[in-house]
Design a protein around this motif. Structure first.
Motif, PDB file in Angstrom:
ATOM      1  N   ASN A  43      -5.024  -3.274 108.159  1.00 11.59           N
ATOM      2  CA  ASN A  43      -5.980  -2.164 108.279  1.00 11.59           C
ATOM      3  C   ASN A  43      -5.421  -1.021 109.120  1.00 11.59           C
ATOM      4  O   ASN A  43      -5.661   0.159 108.819  1.00 11.59           O
ATOM      5  CB  ASN A  43      -7.284  -2.668 108.892  1.00 11.59           C
ATOM      6  CG  ASN A  43      -8.098  -3.506 107.928  1.00 11.59           C
ATOM      7  OD1 ASN A  43      -7.869  -3.481 106.717  1.00 11.59           O
ATOM      8  ND2 ASN A  43      -9.044  -4.270 108.455  1.00 11.59           N
ATOM      9  N   THR A  44      -4.672  -1.364 110.179  1.00 16.50           N
ATOM     10  CA  THR A  44      -4.107  -0.321 111.031  1.00 16.50           C
ATOM     11  C   THR A  44      -3.053   0.486 110.273  1.00 16.50           C
ATOM     12  O   THR A  44      -3.028   1.727 110.339  1.00 16.50           O
ATOM     13  CB  THR A  44      -3.482  -0.939 112.292  1.00 16.50           C
ATOM     14  OG1 THR A  44      -4.492  -1.630 113.028  1.00 16.50           O
ATOM     15  CG2 THR A  44      -2.880   0.149 113.186  1.00 16.50           C
ATOM     16  N   ILE A  45      -2.179  -0.202 109.543  1.00 14.62           N
ATOM     17  CA  ILE A  45      -1.169   0.508 108.759  1.00 14.62           C
ATOM     18  C   ILE A  45      -1.839   1.333 107.659  1.00 14.62           C
ATOM     19  O   ILE A  45      -1.395   2.450 107.343  1.00 14.62           O
ATOM     20  CB  ILE A  45      -0.141  -0.477 108.171  1.00 14.62           C
ATOM     21  CG1 ILE A  45       0.641  -1.171 109.295  1.00 14.62           C
ATOM     22  CG2 ILE A  45       0.831   0.256 107.235  1.00 14.62           C
ATOM     23  CD1 ILE A  45       1.445  -0.240 110.187  1.00 14.62           C
ATOM     24  N   LYS A  46      -2.908   0.807 107.089  1.00 15.48           N
ATOM     25  CA  LYS A  46      -3.661   1.573 106.089  1.00 15.48           C
ATOM     26  C   LYS A  46      -4.216   2.850 106.711  1.00 15.48           C
ATOM     27  O   LYS A  46      -4.199   3.918 106.077  1.00 15.48           O
ATOM     28  CB  LYS A  46      -4.801   0.721 105.527  1.00 15.48           C
ATOM     29  CG  LYS A  46      -5.711   1.455 104.552  1.00 15.48           C
ATOM     30  CD  LYS A  46      -4.948   1.933 103.325  1.00 15.48           C
ATOM     31  CE  LYS A  46      -5.869   2.621 102.340  1.00 15.48           C
ATOM     32  NZ  LYS A  46      -5.128   3.193 101.181  1.00 15.48           N
ATOM     33  N   GLN A  47      -4.679   2.782 107.945  1.00 16.84           N
ATOM     34  CA  GLN A  47      -5.183   3.967 108.630  1.00 16.84           C
ATOM     35  C   GLN A  47      -4.073   4.988 108.860  1.00 16.84           C
ATOM     36  O   GLN A  47      -4.275   6.201 108.647  1.00 16.84           O
ATOM     37  CB  GLN A  47      -5.815   3.579 109.966  1.00 16.84           C
ATOM     38  CG  GLN A  47      -6.392   4.753 110.748  1.00 16.84           C
ATOM     39  CD  GLN A  47      -7.493   5.477 110.004  1.00 16.84           C
ATOM     40  OE1 GLN A  47      -8.313   4.843 109.338  1.00 16.84           O
ATOM     41  NE2 GLN A  47      -7.525   6.801 110.113  1.00 16.84           N
ATOM     42  N   GLY A  89       4.890   2.727 101.282  1.00 15.62           N
ATOM     43  CA  GLY A  89       5.584   1.441 101.190  1.00 15.62           C
ATOM     44  C   GLY A  89       5.167   0.478 102.282  1.00 15.62           C
ATOM     45  O   GLY A  89       4.971  -0.722 102.033  1.00 15.62           O
ATOM     46  N   MET A  90       5.006   1.001 103.501  1.00 15.20           N
ATOM     47  CA  MET A  90       4.566   0.133 104.595  1.00 15.20           C
ATOM     48  C   MET A  90       3.145  -0.371 104.356  1.00 15.20           C
ATOM     49  O   MET A  90       2.824  -1.532 104.635  1.00 15.20           O
ATOM     50  CB  MET A  90       4.668   0.868 105.931  1.00 15.20           C
ATOM     51  CG  MET A  90       6.098   1.087 106.392  1.00 15.20           C
ATOM     52  SD  MET A  90       6.223   1.575 108.129  1.00 15.20           S
ATOM     53  CE  MET A  90       5.474   3.199 108.074  1.00 15.20           C
ATOM     54  N   GLU A  91       2.288   0.511 103.822  1.00 17.56           N
ATOM     55  CA  GLU A  91       0.918   0.094 103.524  1.00 17.56           C
ATOM     56  C   GLU A  91       0.913  -0.974 102.435  1.00 17.56           C
ATOM     57  O   GLU A  91       0.150  -1.954 102.509  1.00 17.56           O
ATOM     58  CB  GLU A  91       0.094   1.314 103.095  1.00 17.56           C
ATOM     59  CG  GLU A  91      -1.402   1.061 102.990  1.00 17.56           C
ATOM     60  CD  GLU A  91      -1.816   0.483 101.662  1.00 17.56           C
ATOM     61  OE1 GLU A  91      -2.791  -0.288 101.625  1.00 17.56           O
ATOM     62  OE2 GLU A  91      -1.150   0.788 100.646  1.00 17.56           O
ATOM     63  N   GLN A  92       1.763  -0.813 101.421  1.00 13.51           N
ATOM     64  CA  GLN A  92       1.841  -1.806 100.355  1.00 13.51           C
ATOM     65  C   GLN A  92       2.336  -3.149 100.886  1.00 13.51           C
ATOM     66  O   GLN A  92       1.818  -4.210 100.517  1.00 13.51           O
ATOM     67  CB  GLN A  92       2.771  -1.313  99.244  1.00 13.51           C
ATOM     68  CG  GLN A  92       2.886  -2.291  98.076  1.00 13.51           C
ATOM     69  CD  GLN A  92       3.842  -1.804  97.001  1.00 13.51           C
ATOM     70  OE1 GLN A  92       4.343  -0.675  97.045  1.00 13.51           O
ATOM     71  NE2 GLN A  92       4.115  -2.650  96.029  1.00 13.51           N
ATOM     72  N   PHE A  93       3.329  -3.103 101.774  1.00 16.19           N
ATOM     73  CA  PHE A  93       3.867  -4.335 102.354  1.00 16.19           C
ATOM     74  C   PHE A  93       2.789  -5.092 103.119  1.00 16.19           C
ATOM     75  O   PHE A  93       2.606  -6.304 102.930  1.00 16.19           O
ATOM     76  CB  PHE A  93       5.036  -4.016 103.293  1.00 16.19           C
ATOM     77  CG  PHE A  93       5.499  -5.193 104.102  1.00 16.19           C
ATOM     78  CD1 PHE A  93       6.406  -6.091 103.585  1.00 16.19           C
ATOM     79  CD2 PHE A  93       5.008  -5.405 105.385  1.00 16.19           C
ATOM     80  CE1 PHE A  93       6.825  -7.197 104.335  1.00 16.19           C
ATOM     81  CE2 PHE A  93       5.414  -6.487 106.141  1.00 16.19           C
ATOM     82  CZ  PHE A  93       6.326  -7.388 105.613  1.00 16.19           C
ATOM     83  N   THR A  94       2.065  -4.404 103.995  1.00 15.68           N
ATOM     84  CA  THR A  94       1.050  -5.090 104.795  1.00 15.68           C
ATOM     85  C   THR A  94      -0.094  -5.592 103.919  1.00 15.68           C
ATOM     86  O   THR A  94      -0.676  -6.646 104.193  1.00 15.68           O
ATOM     87  CB  THR A  94       0.499  -4.172 105.908  1.00 15.68           C
ATOM     88  OG1 THR A  94       0.014  -2.948 105.343  1.00 15.68           O
ATOM     89  CG2 THR A  94       1.586  -3.860 106.930  1.00 15.68           C
TER      90      THR A  94
END
Length: 205
Positions: A43-47, A89-94
């Motif tokens: 959720n944090t990376i999504k933010q 990409g980071m959001e997809q990974f998390t």
């Protein structure tokens, strides 16, 4: 081409790169302990990714209204979109880690992440140099980004080789293959930033 004062687009890119470093630092150093903290991590990376989308919107809006830009419009746009690709990409990974409920990283994920953080720091330095009108000093940082991406290429092949040789569960193979591919895509996005930086250097030499 460059005035003494930093133009607003250079400052926008510095701000975006600072945001990227903050997100990547969290991406690398946050410790997942259980499903709850895994969800918090995602959720944090999504933010961070949502905030990056807002930055993209602001840059495009101002770019459409600008009569003169310090570097070519397509270069500003390309830098903006490739920075956003890293965030995506980071959001997809998390999200994948959360979907698959993978609570622990492995040696390959850690090494990928370390190189991605190094790339992010080099990107920020490069953007700060552009804002400071020190374009000639950007080249070395673009080269470093490409070196880190090359390490990720080697790591990607190594990770898949190990995965197919050591893992017998086909579901686990599918999950980790997708995770490693996503990390490789992030590294490729970093390389695209470096290539755009080198193109800007050549155009303004």
């Amino acid at each position: 081409m460059f005035n003494k004062k930093s133009d607003k687009f250079s400052l926008y890119l510095v701000d975006f790169a600072q945001h990227l470093v903050q997100a990547t630092d969290h991406f690398v150093h946050y410790k997942v302990k259980d499903p709850v903290t895994l969800r918090e991590f995602a959720n944090t990376i999504k933010q961070y990714e949502t905030e990056a989308d807002n930055k993209v919107h602001d840059i495009i809006k101002n770019l459409n209204q600008a009569f003169i830009t310090p570097i070519e419009r397509e270069d500003i746009m390309q830098l903006t979109m490739t920075l956003d690709d890293i965030m995506d990409g980071m959001e997809q990974f998390t999200a994948l880690m959360d979907i698959y409920q993978i609570l622990n990283s492995d040696n390959y994920i850690d090494r990928f992440s370390d190189n991605i953080l190094k790339c992010s720091n080099e990107i920020l330095t490069a953007m700060e140099l552009i804002a400071d009108k020190k374009l000639k000093k950007v080249e070395s940082h673009a080269i470093m980004i490409k070196d880190y991406e090359q390490q990720c290429d080697d790591l990607y092949r190594e990770s898949l080789r190990n995965l197919f040789q050591s893992e017998k569960d086909p579901i686990v193979v599918i999950q980790y293959k997708e995770i490693y591919e996503t990390l490789e895509d992030i590294a490729d996005a970093c390389q695209n930033v470096a290539s755009t930086l080198q193109s800007i250097i050549m155009k303004n030499a």
